[in-house]
Design an enzyme around this catalytic site. Sequence first.
Site, PDB file in Angstrom:
ATOM      1  N   HIS A 241      -2.173  -2.697  -9.457  1.00  0.00           N
ATOM      2  CA  HIS A 241      -3.066  -1.694  -8.635  1.00  0.00           C
ATOM      3  C   HIS A 241      -4.306  -2.804  -9.022  1.00  0.00           C
ATOM      4  O   HIS A 241      -5.106  -3.580  -9.571  1.00  0.00           O
ATOM      5  CB  HIS A 241      -3.456  -0.273  -9.639  1.00  0.00           C
ATOM      6  CG  HIS A 241      -4.255   0.538  -8.599  1.00  0.00           C
ATOM      7  ND1 HIS A 241      -5.488   0.324  -8.154  1.00  0.00           N
ATOM      8  CD2 HIS A 241      -4.004   1.495  -7.282  1.00  0.00           C
ATOM      9  CE1 HIS A 241      -5.666   1.470  -7.270  1.00  0.00           C
ATOM     10  NE2 HIS A 241      -4.908   1.853  -7.031  1.00  0.00           N
TER      11      HIS A 241
ATOM     12  N   HIS B 270       0.483  -1.226   0.480  1.00  0.00           N
ATOM     13  CA  HIS B 270       0.017  -0.407  -0.100  1.00  0.00           C
ATOM     14  C   HIS B 270       0.881   0.873  -0.153  1.00  0.00           C
ATOM     15  O   HIS B 270       1.871   0.619  -1.228  1.00  0.00           O
ATOM     16  CB  HIS B 270      -0.975   0.031   1.529  1.00  0.00           C
ATOM     17  CG  HIS B 270      -1.905   1.290   1.248  1.00  0.00           C
ATOM     18  ND1 HIS B 270      -2.502   2.586   0.474  1.00  0.00           N
ATOM     19  CD2 HIS B 270      -3.213   1.314   2.854  1.00  0.00           C
ATOM     20  CE1 HIS B 270      -3.754   2.346   0.853  1.00  0.00           C
ATOM     21  NE2 HIS B 270      -3.841   2.452   1.636  1.00  0.00           N
TER      22      HIS B 270
ATOM     23  N   ASP C 162       2.692   5.875  -6.734  1.00  0.00           N
ATOM     24  CA  ASP C 162       3.954   5.294  -5.915  1.00  0.00           C
ATOM     25  C   ASP C 162       5.303   4.848  -6.537  1.00  0.00           C
ATOM     26  O   ASP C 162       6.229   5.837  -6.112  1.00  0.00           O
ATOM     27  CB  ASP C 162       3.887   4.074  -4.790  1.00  0.00           C
ATOM     28  CG  ASP C 162       2.783   4.048  -3.350  1.00  0.00           C
ATOM     29  OD1 ASP C 162       2.189   3.597  -3.619  1.00  0.00           O
ATOM     30  OD2 ASP C 162       3.286   5.240  -3.151  1.00  0.00           O
TER      31      ASP C 162
HETATM   32  C1  SDX Z   1      -1.511   2.143  -3.164  1.00  0.00           C
HETATM   33  O1  SDX Z   1      -5.697   0.668  -3.452  1.00  0.00           O
HETATM   34  C2  SDX Z   1      -5.447   2.055  -3.936  1.00  0.00           C
HETATM   35  O2  SDX Z   1      -6.450   2.984  -3.884  1.00  0.00           O
HETATM   36  C3  SDX Z   1      -3.947   1.946  -3.584  1.00  0.00           C
HETATM   37  C4  SDX Z   1      -3.232   3.100  -3.802  1.00  0.00           C
HETATM   38  C5  SDX Z   1      -4.277   4.584  -3.138  1.00  0.00           C
HETATM   39  O3  SDX Z   1      -4.349   5.378  -3.174  1.00  0.00           O
HETATM   40  O4  SDX Z   1      -4.813   4.304  -1.537  1.00  0.00           O
HETATM   41  O5  SDX Z   1      -3.700   3.656  -5.318  1.00  0.00           O
HETATM   42  C6  SDX Z   1      -2.048   3.622  -3.728  1.00  0.00           C
HETATM   43  O6  SDX Z   1      -1.439   0.981  -2.350  1.00  0.00           O
HETATM   44  C7  SDX Z   1      -0.908   1.476  -4.864  1.00  0.00           C
HETATM   45  C8  SDX Z   1      -0.431   0.611  -4.718  1.00  0.00           C
HETATM   46  C9  SDX Z   1       1.235   0.265  -4.177  1.00  0.00           C
HETATM   47  N1  SDX Z   1       1.959  -0.652  -3.580  1.00  0.00           N
HETATM   48  C10 SDX Z   1       2.737  -1.417  -4.544  1.00  0.00           C
HETATM   49  O7  SDX Z   1       2.615  -0.573  -5.408  1.00  0.00           O
HETATM   50  C11 SDX Z   1       3.176  -2.524  -4.345  1.00  0.00           C
HETATM   51  C12 SDX Z   1       3.216  -2.797  -5.987  1.00  0.00           C
HETATM   52  N2  SDX Z   1       2.144  -3.701  -6.498  1.00  0.00           N
HETATM   53  C13 SDX Z   1       1.557  -4.943  -6.272  1.00  0.00           C
HETATM   54  O8  SDX Z   1       1.781  -6.071  -4.828  1.00  0.00           O
HETATM   55  C14 SDX Z   1       0.393  -5.123  -6.148  1.00  0.00           C
HETATM   56  O9  SDX Z   1      -0.186  -4.578  -8.185  1.00  0.00           O
HETATM   57  C15 SDX Z   1      -1.242  -4.814  -5.625  1.00  0.00           C
HETATM   58  C16 SDX Z   1      -0.923  -5.063  -4.188  1.00  0.00           C
HETATM   59  C17 SDX Z   1      -1.264  -3.233  -5.474  1.00  0.00           C
HETATM   60  C18 SDX Z   1      -2.439  -5.025  -6.378  1.00  0.00           C
HETATM   61  O10 SDX Z   1      -2.364  -5.668  -6.356  1.00  0.00           O
HETATM   62  P1  SDX Z   1      -3.208  -7.482  -6.785  1.00  0.00           P
HETATM   63  O11 SDX Z   1      -4.581  -6.302  -7.652  1.00  0.00           O
HETATM   64  O12 SDX Z   1      -3.797  -8.459  -5.297  1.00  0.00           O
HETATM   65  O13 SDX Z   1      -3.397  -8.410  -7.700  1.00  0.00           O
HETATM   66  P2  SDX Z   1      -2.217  -9.856  -7.262  1.00  0.00           P
HETATM   67  O14 SDX Z   1      -0.937  -9.524  -6.824  1.00  0.00           O
HETATM   68  O15 SDX Z   1      -3.298 -10.976  -7.634  1.00  0.00           O
HETATM   69  O16 SDX Z   1      -1.225  -9.673  -9.271  1.00  0.00           O
HETATM   70  C19 SDX Z   1      -2.076 -10.267 -10.541  1.00  0.00           C
HETATM   71  C20 SDX Z   1      -1.455 -10.666 -11.540  1.00  0.00           C
HETATM   72  C21 SDX Z   1      -0.363 -11.318 -11.049  1.00  0.00           C
HETATM   73  O17 SDX Z   1       0.094 -12.453 -11.606  1.00  0.00           O
HETATM   74  P3  SDX Z   1      -0.603 -13.666 -11.805  1.00  0.00           P
HETATM   75  O18 SDX Z   1       0.203 -14.246 -10.488  1.00  0.00           O
HETATM   76  O19 SDX Z   1      -1.581 -13.305 -12.460  1.00  0.00           O
HETATM   77  O20 SDX Z   1       0.396 -14.054 -13.423  1.00  0.00           O
HETATM   78  O21 SDX Z   1      -0.994  -9.177 -12.077  1.00  0.00           O
HETATM   79  C22 SDX Z   1       1.109  -9.722 -11.114  1.00  0.00           C
HETATM   80  C23 SDX Z   1       0.322 -10.164 -10.760  1.00  0.00           C
HETATM   81  O22 SDX Z   1       2.092 -11.470 -10.255  1.00  0.00           O
HETATM   82  N3  SDX Z   1       1.307  -8.387 -10.211  1.00  0.00           N
HETATM   83  C24 SDX Z   1       2.785  -7.882 -10.639  1.00  0.00           C
HETATM   84  C25 SDX Z   1       2.155  -6.580  -9.960  1.00  0.00           C
HETATM   85  N4  SDX Z   1       1.758  -6.550  -9.109  1.00  0.00           N
HETATM   86  C26 SDX Z   1       0.312  -7.420  -9.660  1.00  0.00           C
HETATM   87  N5  SDX Z   1       3.477  -8.165 -11.055  1.00  0.00           N
HETATM   88  C27 SDX Z   1       5.166  -7.612 -10.752  1.00  0.00           C
HETATM   89  N6  SDX Z   1       4.931  -6.790 -10.705  1.00  0.00           N
HETATM   90  C28 SDX Z   1       4.181  -5.741  -9.650  1.00  0.00           C
HETATM   91  N7  SDX Z   1       4.258  -4.862  -9.190  1.00  0.00           N
END
Ligand code: SDX
Length: 381
Positions: free
Chosen positions: A264, A225, A318
């Site tokens: 996201h 997050h 971010d």
């Molecule tokens: C914020 O919710 C909000 O609105 C939050 C926010 C706000 O303003 O409040 O926007 C602020 O928190 C932004 C997010 C910051 N976090 C990060 O940057 C951390 C990295 N991002 C990931 O952890 C992830 O993208 C999440 C947690 C943000 C969202 O993940 P989801 O919706 O749970 O999706 P998922 O983990 O199930 O991923 C789906 C697929 C997967 O691949 P497959 O298993 O389907 O093959 O996408 C891939 C994931 O491996 N994936 C990524 C990735 N994010 C998702 N692969 C590589 N790098 C990434 N960052």
Amino acid sequence: MPEAPAMHIDKGLDNTIIGESRKSFIDGQAGVLEYVGIDIDELARNSTFEEVVFLLWNDRLPTSSELESFEAELRLEYPLSQGVIEMIKGIPHEASPMHVLRTVVSGLALEDEECNDQSFESERRKAVRVLSKTPAIIAAFDRCRRGLEIVDPDPNLNIATNFLWMLNGEVPGEASARAIDVCLILHADHGINASTFAAMVTIATQSDMYSALTSAVGTLRGPLHGGANERVMNMLQSIGDLDDVEPFVMDSLKNKTKIMGFGHRVYKALDPRAKYLKTFAERIAEETGNTDLYVLSTRIQDIMDREVGAKGIYPNVDFYSATTYFSLGLAIDLFTPVFAMSRNAGWAAHSLEQHQDNRLIRPRCQYTGDHAVEYVPINER
Ligand code: SDX
């Protein structure tokens, strides 16, 4: 006995709507964000953080006299009490600023004689206190850990300018102050994200705004997050060289290691805030000569676009806020506290909205354990 409603498991609540809100609208497919119907680009270009707080808390823009009195109300609450200053001075300098913020925001309740008043107006006043004092809490701790005197807030300055004044002991240039002001606008609200949800769950028990905002700070800290912005900078510094970007990204994707600042839960197109922050990062990087990090960032984005763009994985808020904050001279572990400084606006907006039409938030879970298990006395186990 009424029939139990049909239940389903929605782990992560991806597909669950918990209620209605007028605060912000997100179109994840089109990459659109609006605060009370006004597009984020309009607000970033024309508004100020204080005006956006008024918008989120009142569901409309203020008249000039309303904005003037709201700003005066916020500035009255800038200063920290001697008790809070002593609390901050007593915190070990190695403490993480997000742990400090969570602790001191909670501590504000200890000196508020209306802390148990659950009226809407009282909860709103508490939100004003936390939003107005958070910049001073962050700056005071950072000054203490650097062995510097705490700089008192200046009521003639807006929140963004005052923050840099308290942090650095000098009034910032117009460009840096406006950059922070726009970052605060961009981070102010974002629907029912994890930390906002935490605040709402807390206020829905008829607990108080201090407790709700403390829950939110604790939740924002997580690297999935708000904590991602600090890890983006750590990632950029660990990669170091432009030639190392491709191997780093490809190895991470191969090992299913998340690249910080990308992806996201809602956006499957470019986060509109990232679009804005990217142009910001580029301009500030050029002005401050920090272009290396910006070039590294764009290289990472190019490779991620090529490799996972089709999966809807794009830079989020971010990714470019990291290079912006770093170029403005902020310590890396202050990036998430600055996010919290802004998101106090959205956390309070949704908490007040919940307060006005409240219902305890209490989901269920599917029990998968055993039943009728025998209690075995300890000497027989
Ligand atoms: C914020 O919710 C909000 O609105 C939050 C926010 C706000 O303003 O409040 O926007 C602020 O928190 C932004 C997010 C910051 N976090 C990060 O940057 C951390 C990295 N991002 C990931 O952890 C992830 O993208 C999440 C947690 C943000 C969202 O993940 P989801 O919706 O749970 O999706 P998922 O983990 O199930 O991923 C789906 C697929 C997967 O691949 P497959 O298993 O389907 O093959 O996408 C891939 C994931 O491996 N994936 C990524 C990735 N994010 C998702 N692969 C590589 N790098 C990434 N960052």
